[in-house]
Design an enzyme around this catalytic site. Structure first.
Site, PDB file in Angstrom:
ATOM      1  N   ASN A  11     -55.648  25.689 -24.527  1.00 11.05           N
ATOM      2  CA  ASN A  11     -56.591  24.576 -24.634  1.00 11.05           C
ATOM      3  C   ASN A  11     -57.369  24.571 -25.951  1.00 11.05           C
ATOM      4  OD1 ASN A  11     -57.659  26.937 -23.014  1.00 11.05           O
ATOM      5  ND2 ASN A  11     -59.589  25.989 -23.633  1.00 11.05           N
ATOM      6  N   HIS A  27     -55.105  26.412 -20.261  1.00  9.70           N
ATOM      7  CA  HIS A  27     -55.253  25.638 -19.029  1.00  9.70           C
ATOM      8  C   HIS A  27     -53.901  25.475 -18.347  1.00  9.70           C
ATOM      9  CE1 HIS A  27     -59.263  24.890 -20.236  1.00  9.70           C
ATOM     10  NE2 HIS A  27     -59.187  23.626 -20.653  1.00  9.70           N
ATOM     11  N   GLY A  51     -62.580  26.881 -22.364  1.00 10.94           N
ATOM     12  CA  GLY A  51     -62.891  25.451 -22.461  1.00 10.94           C
ATOM     13  C   GLY A  51     -64.380  25.183 -22.463  1.00 10.94           C
ATOM     14  N   THR A  85     -68.292  27.115 -36.974  1.00 11.93           N
ATOM     15  CA  THR A  85     -68.560  28.461 -36.454  1.00 11.93           C
ATOM     16  C   THR A  85     -68.346  28.560 -34.941  1.00 11.93           C
ATOM     17  OG1 THR A  85     -70.895  27.859 -36.230  1.00 11.93           O
ATOM     18  CG2 THR A  85     -70.242  28.980 -38.284  1.00 11.93           C
ATOM     19  N   LEU A 131     -66.052  28.022 -31.208  1.00  7.03           N
ATOM     20  CA  LEU A 131     -64.711  28.463 -30.771  1.00  7.03           C
ATOM     21  C   LEU A 131     -63.627  27.528 -31.314  1.00  7.03           C
ATOM     22  CD1 LEU A 131     -64.657  29.552 -26.989  1.00  7.03           C
ATOM     23  CD2 LEU A 131     -64.166  30.931 -29.014  1.00  7.03           C
ATOM     24  N   GLN A 150     -58.469  25.720 -15.164  1.00  7.29           N
ATOM     25  CA  GLN A 150     -58.883  25.723 -16.560  1.00  7.29           C
ATOM     26  C   GLN A 150     -59.572  27.005 -17.013  1.00  7.29           C
ATOM     27  OE1 GLN A 150     -59.594  20.922 -16.291  1.00  7.29           O
ATOM     28  NE2 GLN A 150     -60.456  21.899 -18.075  1.00  7.29           N
ATOM     29  N   CYS A 205     -58.869  18.415 -23.705  1.00  5.38           N
ATOM     30  CA  CYS A 205     -57.770  19.396 -23.712  1.00  5.38           C
ATOM     31  C   CYS A 205     -56.848  19.235 -22.509  1.00  5.38           C
ATOM     32  CB  CYS A 205     -58.319  20.810 -23.783  1.00  5.38           C
ATOM     33  SG  CYS A 205     -59.746  21.107 -22.748  1.00  5.38           S
ATOM     34  N   LYS A 258     -62.391  12.024 -17.234  1.00  5.26           N
ATOM     35  CA  LYS A 258     -61.741  12.036 -18.558  1.00  5.26           C
ATOM     36  C   LYS A 258     -60.220  12.003 -18.384  1.00  5.26           C
ATOM     37  CE  LYS A 258     -65.325  14.695 -20.990  1.00  5.26           C
ATOM     38  NZ  LYS A 258     -65.690  16.046 -21.519  1.00  5.26           N
TER      39      LYS A 258
HETATM   40  C1  2RA Z   1     -63.288  22.290 -20.564  1.00  6.38           C
HETATM   41  N1  2RA Z   1     -61.966  20.329 -21.111  1.00  6.38           N
HETATM   42  O1  2RA Z   1     -62.223  22.888 -20.359  1.00  6.38           O
HETATM   43  C2  2RA Z   1     -63.310  20.891 -21.120  1.00  6.38           C
HETATM   44  C3  2RA Z   1     -63.918  20.865 -22.475  1.00  6.38           C
HETATM   45  N2  2RA Z   1     -63.234  21.667 -23.411  1.00  6.38           N
HETATM   46  O2  2RA Z   1     -64.421  22.782 -20.342  1.00  6.38           O
END
Ligand code: 2RA
Length: 335
Positions: free
Chosen positions: A307, A234, A157, A9, A11, A153, A126, A205
Site C-alpha cells: 500500500n 493490503h 496505511g 519526511t 512514510l 489493511q 491505496c 472511498k
Molecule cells: C489506510 N487507505 O490504509 C488508508 C489511508 N492510507 O489507512
C-alpha cells in the site's frame, strides 16, 4: 526536471523518494518540503544531501512537478498555490479525489484521460488502486455489474504512529495509541471515521473512487475495510459479478497479461499472494481465483499489494512518468 516532494519526511513521502530513485525518474533537482518543524532537516537523495524547505520557499524555486503526500488540509491549502505557479501537482491525499474538475488516476486504468490542462491530479486511495488494477481487464472483457470487497489493511496505511503502536504492544511497551483499541493479535473493523450511512470513509472511498477511475457509474460496489496487524501491504477478498459469463482459464490469462498484475494462483502447491511477499514490490498480486458457485457470472479472488508503493508512492510516480513521457508536466517540460 525539478521535483518537489511535499511531505518528504512521512512514510509515503519517504517511499516516493525511494521510488523516484529506483525508477530513475529524471530528477535534476529535488526540493524536499515538510512542515515548519522539519524545515532545515537534511535528507539524502541519490547520494546528495538536500535541506527540507517550506512550501513558500519550494514554490519560489519553481519546480516543474510537485508530488504531495502531506494530508488533505495541507493539499487543499497548498496544491492550488503550486498549480497557479504552473507546477503540476500529483496529490496522494483524499482532498481532490472526488472533485469533478480533477482527474483521479491509476495509470493502468485511465492515464489516457490526462491532458496538459490537468495541474492537480489526484492519486487514489491505496485500497482502491490495487483493486481497480485487477478489475480493469475483467471489466473490459466481461463488464462488471457488482463488486463486494472485504479488506485486510496494513497498519502502515495509518502511518508511523500505528506501526509504533503495533510493535510497542508486541514488545509489551506502553506508548501512544493510533487506534481506539489494541491492534496486536486483534482486527479493527473501522478505517477512518464512520459516515451517516454506517459505512466508514475508507469504505466510501472504495465505493466512489472505483466508479470514477473505471469511468462507469453503473458498477455497484460495497465494501468492508478492516485494519489488521501486518506490515507488508493490503489484502482484499473480492467478489465480482459480471454482466457476461467467463471462462476461468481466460480470466487467469487476462489477469496475467494485464499491466501491473502478477497472478500467484497455484493452490496445489500452496501458492497465493501474501503481504510479506508483496512488501516493497510495485505489482498487484492476484490469486485464489475461483468461480462463486452460488451465483452465475460471479468470481472470487484475493488481491494483495504494498500500500505504500503501488498503493501510494509508485502510483504517483507512474502518473508523473506518464505525464513526462507525454510532455504534459509544468509548461511542457522535456523529461
Ligand atoms: C489506510 N487507505 O490504509 C488508508 C489511508 N492510507 O489507512
Amino acid at each position: 526536471m525539478k521535483v518537489a516532494v511535499v511531505g518528504a519526511t512521512g512514510l509515503v513521502g519517504t517511499k516516493m523518494l525511494q521510488v523516484l530513485d529506483e525508477r530513475n525518474f529524471p530528477v535534476t533537482e529535488l526540493i524536499p518540503v515538510a512542515s515548519e518543524k522539519s524545515v532545515g532537516k537534511e535528507i539524502t537523495f541519490k547520494g546528495k544531501q538536500y535541506k527540507v524547505v517550506s512550501v513558500e520557499d519550494a514554490i519560489k524555486q519553481k519546480p516543474d512537478l510537485a508530488l504531495f503526500s502531506a494530508g488533505g488540509s495541507t493539499s487543499l491549502a497548498q496544491a492550488p498555490l503550486f498549480a497557479e505557479a504552473g507546477i503540476t501537482v500529483v496529490d496522494n491525499s483524499s482532498a481532490w479525489r472526488m472533485d469533478p474538475t480533477k482527474k483521479l488516476v491509476v495509470p493502468e486504468v485511465n492515464a489516457d484521460t490526462l491532458t496538459a490542462e490537468d495541474k492537480i491530479i489526484a492519486n487514489p486511495n491505496c485500497s482502491t488502486i490495487q483493486m481497480v488494477v485487477a478489475l480493469k481487464p475483467l471489466h473490459d472483457k466481461y463488464k462488471i455489474k457488482r463488486v463486494v470487497v472485504s479488506t485486510y489493511q496494513s497498519v502502515t496505511g495509518t502511518g508511523v504512529k500505528a506501526v509504533d503502536q503495533l510493535f510497542n504492544e508486541r514488545n509489551g511497551v506502553e506508548g501512544p495509541m493510533a487506534y481506539p483499541y489494541t491492534i496486536d493479535l486483534n482486527v479493527i473493523p473501522q478505517i477512518d471515521v464512520f459516515t451517516e450511512n454506517g459505512y466508514t470513509k475508507e469504505e466510501m472511498k472504495m465505493i466512489l473512487e472505483t466508479k470514477k477511475i473505471m469511468g462507469d457509474d453503473s458498477i455497484k460496489v460495497t465494501a468492508t475495510t478492516v485494519r489488521i496487524p501486518v506490515m507488508g501491504g493490503h489484502s482484499e477478498s473480492v467478489n465480482i459479478e459480471f454482466v457476461n459469463d467467463f471462462d476461468l482459464a481466460e480470466v487467469r490469462e487476462l489477469l496475467a497479461a494485464a499491466p501491473g498484475v502478477v497472478v500467484v494462483d497455484d493452490t496445489a502447491n500452496l501458492k497465493y499472494p501474501m503481504p510479506l511477499d508483496a512488501h516493497d514490490k510495485d505489482e498487484v498480486f492476484v490469486g485464489r481465483i475461483r468461480r462463486d458457485e452460488t451465483q452465475d457470472n460471479t468470481l472470487n479472488c484475493w488481491i494483495v499489494s504494498d500500500n505504500l508503493r503501488k498503493g501510494a508512492a509508485t502510483n504517483a510516480v507512474q502518473i508523473a512518468e506518464y505525464l513526462a513521457a507525454k510532455n504534459l508536466i509544468g509548461q511542457g517540460v522535456e523529461a
